[in-house]
Design an enzyme around this catalytic site. Structure first.
Site, PDB file in Angstrom:
ATOM      1  N   GLU A   1       0.836  -1.198   0.000  1.00  5.57           N
ATOM      2  CA  GLU A   1       0.000   0.000   0.000  1.00  5.57           C
ATOM      3  C   GLU A   1       0.876   1.255   0.000  1.00  5.57           C
ATOM      4  O   GLU A   1       1.947   1.256   0.604  1.00  5.57           O
ATOM      5  CB  GLU A   1      -0.901  -0.006   1.250  1.00  5.57           C
TER       6      GLU A   1
ATOM      7  N   GLU B   1      -9.733   5.673   2.955  1.00  5.59           N
ATOM      8  CA  GLU B   1     -10.067   4.860   4.127  1.00  5.59           C
ATOM      9  C   GLU B   1     -10.039   5.754   5.358  1.00  5.59           C
ATOM     10  O   GLU B   1      -9.167   6.627   5.475  1.00  5.59           O
ATOM     11  CB  GLU B   1      -9.042   3.724   4.284  1.00  5.59           C
TER      12      GLU B   1
END
Length: 421
Positions: A225, A336
């Site tokens: 990520e 997120e």
């Protein structure tokens, strides 16, 4: 006489009770001090492991200290499998279709519009070193434990399609993403609009990133990520920072943010993981974005990361992973947040700019030019893009495509509002 003896016995008994009571308090106090002392020792040991000796240190205007550490002494080489590793100073191949000009190397040439991090205002790291944000005692003490410092909670990768909302909301993480699946993927790219979202609680965060995923969403998930984040718990402030993350077991025991464990090998002396990005976008004002590319080197098999057009930052060795040692099965792009539901209400922590997708450019946050790397090492437009969000009244996502931006999407939202109680 009997009464006097009884009285004497009672007095002795009372004295003994007081003595035992005092002894108990002293023991408790000693045990507490011993516990604090042990914790301090554990924290200090962890800091000594993380903070390698610096060739030079730079004080950043935001309070960070950036240590310029010899490239061969960085935390990656604490890993037993990397003791004799020969550092790869550049990838064997870049994905085709990235640039028309000659492929860039780890050492950038002239740049017309350099991306800046705040610490650059006070100096640069010399060649042969890598810039590492120094971890302070307070950073570690904010974590739930020394062991959990620098790690995400379990189940933080969004699980579209077969996702069960109950499962996802257990961890309090919410997403607004675009994704592709059903093929073998060897990398992903995106240009990500940079903002400074407001965070309601210090233990919450807001981030925008790409995920490169392999395996199932059970205990064996592999994930790489990269993107930007605001995380008061991790960094002690509300600055927008560049970050990376990896895990090979669904965030349980492996992996971490940035260079907070052994794994990622940095080769670049100019960009620090976890350091503040400057400037950031403003509502109805100037917009700023960063480009991130992560791809698998076809020859060596390592996963490389590039920031902007010029900075090849380093790589995750392929042995760290099981599924990603071969390829990824899903790519995700998006936002997120952590929703801790303080007081039983949805958090007002913002995702992206804090505005919904339909507000468009200059108001809502975007990802543009999203691409994937195929098995022939070509960058290409993703096919069959899906979208996913747990609560579209809180955070949403809308995709589109055009000639300038290729495949893009706007995403995000304010969190708590009249439709998201």
């Amino acid at each position: 006489m009997g009464g006097a003896q009884l009285s004497s016995r009672v007095r002795r008994s009372s004295v003994l009770e007081v003595v035992f009571c005092l002894w108990g308090l002293i023991s408790l106090s000693y045990a507490a001090r011993l516990s604090v002392s042990r914790q301090k020792l554990e924290v200090q040991k962890h800091l000594n492991r993380l903070n390698k000796p610096a060739v030079k240190s730079i004080e950043s205007p935001d309070g960070d200290t950036i240590d310029c550490v010899d490239i061969s002494h960085q935390p990656a080489f604490d890993h037993p499998f990397l003791r004799d590793h020969k550092i790869q100073t550049r990838p064997s191949y870049h994905p085709e279709g990235l640039f028309d000009e000659n492929k860039v190397s780890a050492k950038p040439k002239e740049r017309s519009n350099p991306i800046t991090q705040l610490w650059h205002q006070n100096g640069r790291c010399p060649e042969g070193t890598v810039p590492i944000r120094r971890t302070k005692e307070d950073d570690v003490l904010r974590a739930s434990s020394v062991k959990r410092y620098g790690r995400k909670r379990h189940r933080t990768a969004p699980q579209p399609r077969s996702a069960q909302p109950d499962l996802i909301n257990q961890s309090g993480h919410q997403h607004a993403i675009a994704y592709v699946e059903g093929d073998k993927y060897y990398g992903a790219k995106a240009t990500i609009n940079v903002w400074e979202p407001k965070i309601q609680q210090p233990n919450e965060f807001s981030l925008s990133q790409l995920w490169i995923l392999g395996g199932s969403f059970g205990e064996d998930l592999n994930s790489i990520e990269a993107g930007w984040q605001v995380s008061p718990d991790l960094y002690g402030d509300n600055n927008t920072r560049l970050f990376t993350y990896w895990t090979s077991d669904a965030y349980q025991a492996t992996g971490c943010y940035n260079l907070l464990c052994s794994g990622f090998i940095q080769i670049n002396s100019e960009i620090a993981m976890g350091a503040s990005i400057s400037p950031v976008s403003a509502f109805r004002n100037s917009q700023y974005d960063i480009s991130i590319l992560v791809w698998k080197d076809p020859r060596e098999g390592h996963w490389w990361m590039q920031f902007g057009n010029d900075y090849v930052l380093g790589y995750w060795p392929s042995f760290l992973f099981s599924y990603l040692a071969d390829s990824a099965s899903m790519i995700e792009w998006g936002g997120e947040v952590v929703n801790s539901e303080d007081g039983g209400q949805h958090t007002s922590t913002q995702m992206g700019s804090g505005h919904f997708p339909e507000e468009g450019f200059g108001k809502s946050s975007y990802f543009r030019n999203i691409q994937v790397v195929d098995s022939s090492n070509n960058l290409k437009a993703p096919r069959g893009i899906g979208t996913f969000t747990e609560q579209s009244n809180c955070y949403d996502v809308q995709t589109g495509s055009n000639g300038d931006w290729g495949h893009y999407f706007y995403y995000g939202g304010p969190g708590r509002n009249s439709n998201c109680p």
